[in-house]
Design an enzyme around this catalytic site. Structure first.
Site, PDB file in Angstrom:
ATOM      1  N   GLY A 106      10.415   2.406 -14.926  1.00  0.00           N
ATOM      2  CA  GLY A 106       9.405   3.324 -14.409  1.00  0.00           C
ATOM      3  C   GLY A 106       8.203   3.520 -15.309  1.00  0.00           C
ATOM      4  CD  GLU A 113      17.994  -0.096 -16.189  1.00  0.00           C
ATOM      5  OE1 GLU A 113      17.437   0.078 -15.091  1.00  0.00           O
ATOM      6  OE2 GLU A 113      19.221   0.006 -16.330  1.00  0.00           O
ATOM      7  CB  CYS A 149      -0.956 -18.501   9.797  1.00  0.00           C
ATOM      8  SG  CYS A 149      -1.612 -20.105   9.420  1.00  0.00           S
ATOM      9  CD  GLU A 150       2.362 -13.441   8.751  1.00  0.00           C
ATOM     10  OE1 GLU A 150       2.185 -12.315   9.224  1.00  0.00           O
ATOM     11  OE2 GLU A 150       3.335 -14.160   9.024  1.00  0.00           O
ATOM     12  CE1 TYR A 155       9.681  -5.952  -9.875  1.00  0.00           C
ATOM     13  CE2 TYR A 155       7.854  -4.733 -10.819  1.00  0.00           C
ATOM     14  CZ  TYR A 155       9.214  -4.946 -10.684  1.00  0.00           C
ATOM     15  OH  TYR A 155      10.095  -4.148 -11.367  1.00  0.00           O
TER      16      TYR A 155
END
Ligand code: LLP
Length: 431
Positions: free
Chosen positions: A247, A288, A359-360, A388
Site C-alpha cells: 500500500g 509487502e 480493437c476496443e 502492473y
C-alpha cells in the site's frame, strides 16, 4: 511545458533537449529495441528500496516485495541482492522468486485461492509463511503438513475492516471484500491452530489496499492487527512477525497533493504497533510494497503511429496499447506522458486522446490529455509503468510481448526480448 501532471524524477529527466533514463537517451533505446518497450531505472529501484528500509529502521524488518507488481527476473534479482524478500500469490510467482535468488525463508505467500498443489510446492520449498485466509484453506494446509510429516509455518491474514480510502478495485481491507479472515473468525480459529501439531502460527498479517494516500488507515489497521497479535500471544502463540501488507503509494502525476513520504508511513506502522503493545524486539515487521519499489522506476516507451481528427476529438495513435498497460482501461488510471524530445517551455498544449491499436474503445492511454503538439513518428514515454504494466499484459489481437530494458547509469541491458511469432501459438495444438 507545465509540469503539474508530471511527477518530478531524478531518473527520467531532460538533458540537452532529450529525455534520458539515468544516463541513457530513451531515443537510443527505442532505436535499438524498437517500440513499444519497457525501460526501467535500476537506481530508482535501489532508492525506493532504501527509503522504505530507512522508514522501518526503528525495528527488525523484512521488505517482502510484492512480485505481482513486476516479476521480471532481473528486477527480482536486483531486489534479492539487497536483502529484500518476496510476497507471492501463486506457485508461479514462487518459481520466479526462487529462480531470481530470493532465499525461501524470505518469501511469504498471500492469496485467497491457493490450490492444494501450490501449498505443497510452497511447503516443499520451505518458505517463511503461508498466509491463510480461509477456514477451508486451513484444513488443506493442515492436511498437507500432516502428509509431509512436519509442521508448517503459517500466518493468519485478517481483514481489519478499515477503509483504505483508495480506488475500490484496489481496496482489500473492508468487511465486504474477499480478502482475509474477519477478526472474530480469525479469533475463533486460534485455539484450533495452536492445538494442531501440524501448524506453527508465526505471523499475523493484513493488507488493506494499494495507493494509501494517507498513513491514517494504515495506523488504524495495524493497531487492530497488533491487538489480534496480542490475542494470539496471550493464548500461547510464539509469533515471530507482523506482516502489515503493501500500500505504500507512488505518484502518478494527477495527485492534487503530494503523498506523505515513506517515513510517515513508517511512523504510522510504529504508532499502530506501539498502541497495541506489539513493538517488540522479538517481533519482526514484514511489509509487502509492490508499486512503491518499481512503479516510477519504469516507463513504457511508445511511438506515434498516426494522428487524426475525428469529430471534435484529436487522436494520437501510438504503438503501445492496453495489452502493455491495462491500467487506464481497467481503473481509469492516470499515467503521465512525456515527449522524448523536450518541448519548448512555452509550447501550446492541445487536448488529445492517446490511444492504442487494439480493437476496443477502451484501449486508451490517456483521454483529454493536454500535450504539446505530437507528430507522426514522435516518441513518448508513459510514466509510472514499472508496476502492473508488463505483469498484466496480454497478447490480445495477437500482439507480441514487448521487450524490457534495465538501465544502470550509462549502461542499458536488454532483460527480456520481444516475443516472436511462435509465442503467439505456444502450446496450441493444430488439430
Ligand atoms: N500485498 C498484498 C497481499 C497485495 O494483494 C498487494 C496488491 C500488495 C501487497 C502490493 O500492493 P502495492 O504496494 O503494489 O500497492 N493491478 C492494480 C493493483 C492490484 C494490487 C493487488 N494487490 C493496479 O494496477 O493498481
Amino acid at each position: 511545458m507545465s509540469n503539474v501532471h508530471i511527477p518530478e524524477s531524478p531518473w527520467f529527466s531532460y538533458r540537452d533537449g532529450a529525455l534520458v533514463c539515468e544516463g541513457v537517451a530513451l531515443e537510443s533505446i527505442a532505436n535499438e529495441v524498437d517500440t513499444p518497450a519497457f525501460v526501467y531505472s535500476g537506481a530508482a529501484i535501489d532508492e525506493a528500496y532504501r527509503s522504505i528500509d530507512e522508514a522501518l529502521a526503528f525495528a527488525p524488518h523484512l521488505i517482502a516485495y510484492a512480485v505481482k507488481a513486476n516479476g521480471n527476473l532481473s528486477l527480482l534479482a536486483r531486489l534479492a541482492a539487497q536483502g529484500c524478500g518476496a510476497d507471492i500469490v501463486s506457485a508461479g510467482e514462487m518459481q520466479r522468486a526462487l529462480k531470481a535468488g530470493f532465499p525461501p525463508d524470505r518469501i511469504v505467500y498471500s492469496g485467497v485461492g491457493k490450490r492444494r498443489e501450490e501449498i505443497v510446492a510452497a511447503a516443499n520449498a520451505g518458505i517463511r509463511a503461508l498466509h491463510v485466509e480461509n477456514i477451508q484453506e486451513l484444513d488443506v494446509v493442515e492436511s498437507v503438513a500432516e502428509e509431509l510429516g512436519r509442521p508448517l509455518a503459517i500466518g493468519l491474514r485478517v481483514n481489519p475492516d478499515v477503509d483504505a480510502e483508495t480506488h475500490p478495485y484496489i481496496a482489500t481491507g473492508l468487511r465486504e471484500s474477499k480478502f482475509g479472515l474477519a477478526i472474530p473468525v480469525a479469533e475463533s480459529i486460534v485455539p484450533r491452530v495452536l492445538e494442531s501439531p501440524h501448524l506453527d502460527l508465526e505471523v499475523v498479517a493484513c493488507h488493506i489496499g494499494s495507493q494509501l494516500s494517507s498513513p491514517r488507515p494504515l495506523r488504524e489497521a495495524i493497531e487492530i492487527l497488533g491487538n489480534f497479535a496480542g490475542h494470539c500471544i496471550d493464548r500461547g502463540a510464539r509469533l515471530r512477525a507482523i506482516d502489515v501488507g503493501g500500500g505504500w503509494p507512488m505518484h502518478y502525476g494527477q495527485e492534487v497533493d503530494a503523498y506523505p513520504p515513506a517515513a510517515r508511513f513508517g511512523e504510522a506502522i510504529r504508532e499502530g504497533l506501539e498502541a497495541s503493545g506489539m513493538l517488540r524486539p522479538e517481533i519482526e515487521i514484514i511489509t509487502e510494497p509492490g508499486r512503491a519499489l518499481v512503479g516510477d522506476a519504469g516507463v513504457l516507451l511508445t511511438r506515434v503511429l498516426y494522428t487524426k481528427m475525428q469529430g471534435d476529438r484529436r487522436f494520437v495513435i501510438v504503438d503501445a496499447a492496453m495489452t502493455e498497460l491495462i491500467r487506464p482501461a481497467l481503473y481509469g488510471a492516470y499515467h503521465a506522458i512525456m515527449p522524448i524530445a523536450e518541448p519548448d517551455p512555452g509550447a501550446d498544449l492541445v487536448s488529445v486522446d492517446v490511444v492504442g491499436p487494439v480493437c476496443e474503445s477502451g484501449d486508451f492511454v490517456a483521454k483529454d490529455r493536454p500535450l504539446p503538439e505530437v507528430k507522426q513518428g514522435d516518441l513518448l514515454a508513459i510514466r509510472g509503468a514499472g508496476a502492473y504494466g508488463r505483469e498484466m499484459q496480454s497478447m490480445y489481437n495477437a500482439r507480441p510481448l514487448p521487450p524490457e530494458v534495465l538501465v544502470d547509469g550509462s549502461r542499458s541491458r536488454l532483460v527480456r526480448r520481444r516475443s516472436g511469432p511462435e509465442a503467439l501459438w505456444q502450446g496450441e495444438i493444430l488439430a
